[in-house]
Design a protein around this motif. Structure first.
Motif, mmCIF file in Angstrom:
data_model
loop_
_atom_site.group_PDB
_atom_site.id
_atom_site.type_symbol
_atom_site.label_atom_id
_atom_site.label_comp_id
_atom_site.label_asym_id
_atom_site.label_seq_id
_atom_site.Cartn_x
_atom_site.Cartn_y
_atom_site.Cartn_z
ATOM 1 N N ARG A 178 49.874 33.653 44.915
ATOM 2 C CA ARG A 178 49.615 33.655 43.481
ATOM 3 C C ARG A 178 48.361 34.439 43.091
ATOM 4 N N SER A 179 47.482 34.714 44.054
ATOM 5 C CA SER A 179 46.277 35.497 43.760
ATOM 6 C C SER A 179 46.273 36.738 44.633
ATOM 7 N N VAL A 180 45.953 37.888 44.017
ATOM 8 C CA VAL A 180 46.101 39.182 44.694
ATOM 9 C C VAL A 180 44.827 40.004 44.555
ATOM 10 N N LEU A 181 44.443 40.658 45.636
ATOM 11 C CA LEU A 181 43.345 41.624 45.618
ATOM 12 C C LEU A 181 43.899 42.980 46.012
ATOM 13 N N ASP A 182 43.688 43.982 45.145
ATOM 14 C CA ASP A 182 44.122 45.361 45.399
ATOM 15 C C ASP A 182 42.893 46.163 45.802
ATOM 16 N N ILE A 183 42.836 46.600 47.045
ATOM 17 C CA ILE A 183 41.686 47.340 47.562
ATOM 18 C C ILE A 183 41.922 48.835 47.407
ATOM 19 N N GLY A 184 40.970 49.529 46.778
ATOM 20 C CA GLY A 184 41.130 50.962 46.524
ATOM 21 C C GLY A 184 42.244 51.181 45.523
ATOM 22 N N THR A 185 42.108 50.575 44.357
ATOM 23 C CA THR A 185 43.227 50.500 43.413
ATOM 24 C C THR A 185 43.687 51.844 42.864
ATOM 25 N N GLU A 246 37.520 32.662 44.516
ATOM 26 C CA GLU A 246 37.951 32.097 45.790
ATOM 27 C C GLU A 246 38.774 33.130 46.557
ATOM 28 N N ARG A 247 39.047 32.805 47.808
ATOM 29 C CA ARG A 247 39.850 33.719 48.637
ATOM 30 C C ARG A 247 41.236 33.920 48.022
ATOM 31 N N VAL A 248 41.697 35.172 48.074
ATOM 32 C CA VAL A 248 43.025 35.460 47.520
ATOM 33 C C VAL A 248 44.088 35.188 48.596
ATOM 34 N N SER A 249 45.317 35.031 48.137
ATOM 35 C CA SER A 249 46.410 34.752 49.078
ATOM 36 C C SER A 249 47.153 36.012 49.508
ATOM 37 N N LEU A 250 46.874 37.135 48.835
ATOM 38 C CA LEU A 250 47.540 38.395 49.196
ATOM 39 C C LEU A 250 46.588 39.565 48.964
#
Length: 264
Positions: A178-185, A246-250
């Motif tokens: 449910r939570s996402v981090l996009d690195i180098g978007t 908080e830490r993302v799940s994806l």
């Protein structure tokens, strides 16, 4: 006695105001004289004093102040006094934070010195402040051509590739991420995929100032600026809970590069 004290304070304040007006008037005269003598550094110092003492004059002296700043900046540039040049622009932008002409000029100096990413930021701000400012638009597009790698365009037009990423993100989100981090978007495309897939919280980080500003525009154009949290940061500099609660799940990223062959 109270009446006497009140009268004294009124006279004191009146004297202060008269002194301020006199100093402002003399400084304006001195600035004009220095301009006639082409002593731009001293003229600039006088205008700084005037604008700090009499901010109500900002509008009336704006054009002359700009002219003085630009002339003095040219001299500092020719003398390789780079830090002094930047200090002058910082002072000017404190006085006129929303002046597109000063922002554009600052960007031009940065671009000539090789600070292209920083220059793009000032050009972009100038265009945001005045979308009809032709010089700033031309400068922004020129520096963007230097900073936006050609493979971005190939990648964005690779329908098969993008659909593969979309399906993979949809599968992950529908599986409970449910939570996402996009690195180098980059342009923000993967972040938007995540949000459209139903992710509750989407964060995206981008190190390049130019690409970060571009992502903001793209996300806003898709009406997602309130749903995707864009961070102008290197991924390794992200801190919990300072930047992300908080830490993302994806975690998603599209930073694969073969070096010699590049992207695509």
């Amino acid at each position: 006695m109270p009446n006497s004290n009140s009268k004294f304070h009124c006279n004191y304040r009146g004297g202060q105001e008269a002194g301020r007006r006199e100093l402002v008037s003399r400084s304006l005269q001195s600035a004009q004289y220095c301009l006639e003598e082409q002593d731009f550094g001293t003229a600039y110092a006088h205008y700084l004093l005037v604008l700090n003492l009499a901010p109500e004059l900002k509008t009336s002296v704006k054009e002359t102040f700009q002219f003085t700043l630009f002339k003095w900046a040219e001299e500092l540039d020719s003398l390789a006094r780079i830090q002094d040049l930047f200090n002058c622009y910082e002072q000017a932008l404190e006085l006129y934070p929303n002046d597109e002409v000063i922002c554009n000029s600052m960007g031009e100096h940065l671009f000539r010195m090789g600070f292209r990413d920083e220059a793009a930021g000032y050009f972009h701000k100038a265009v945001k402040l005045n979308p009809d400012f032709a010089d700033a638009k031309e400068n922004f597009y020129r520096v963007a051509n230097w900073l936006v790698e050609r493979w971005h365009f190939i990648m964005l037009n690779d329908t098969k590739r993008n659909l593969t990423y979309l399906r993979a993100i949809e599968n992950a989100v529908h599986s409970g991420c449910r939570s996402v981090l996009d690195i180098g978007t980059g342009t923000g495309i993967l972040s938007m995929f995540a949000k459209k897939a139903g992710a509750s919280f989407v964060y995206a980080c981008e190190l390049s100032k130019t690409m970060y500003e571009l992502a903001r525009d793209v996300v806003a154009a898709n009406n997602m600026e309130k749903e995707i949290n864009l961070l102008h940061l290197k991924s390794l500099d992200i801190e919990l809970p300072k930047h992300i609660p908080e830490r993302v799940s994806l975690v998603v990223t599209e930073t694969v590069d073969a070096g010699l062959f590049g992207e695509g």
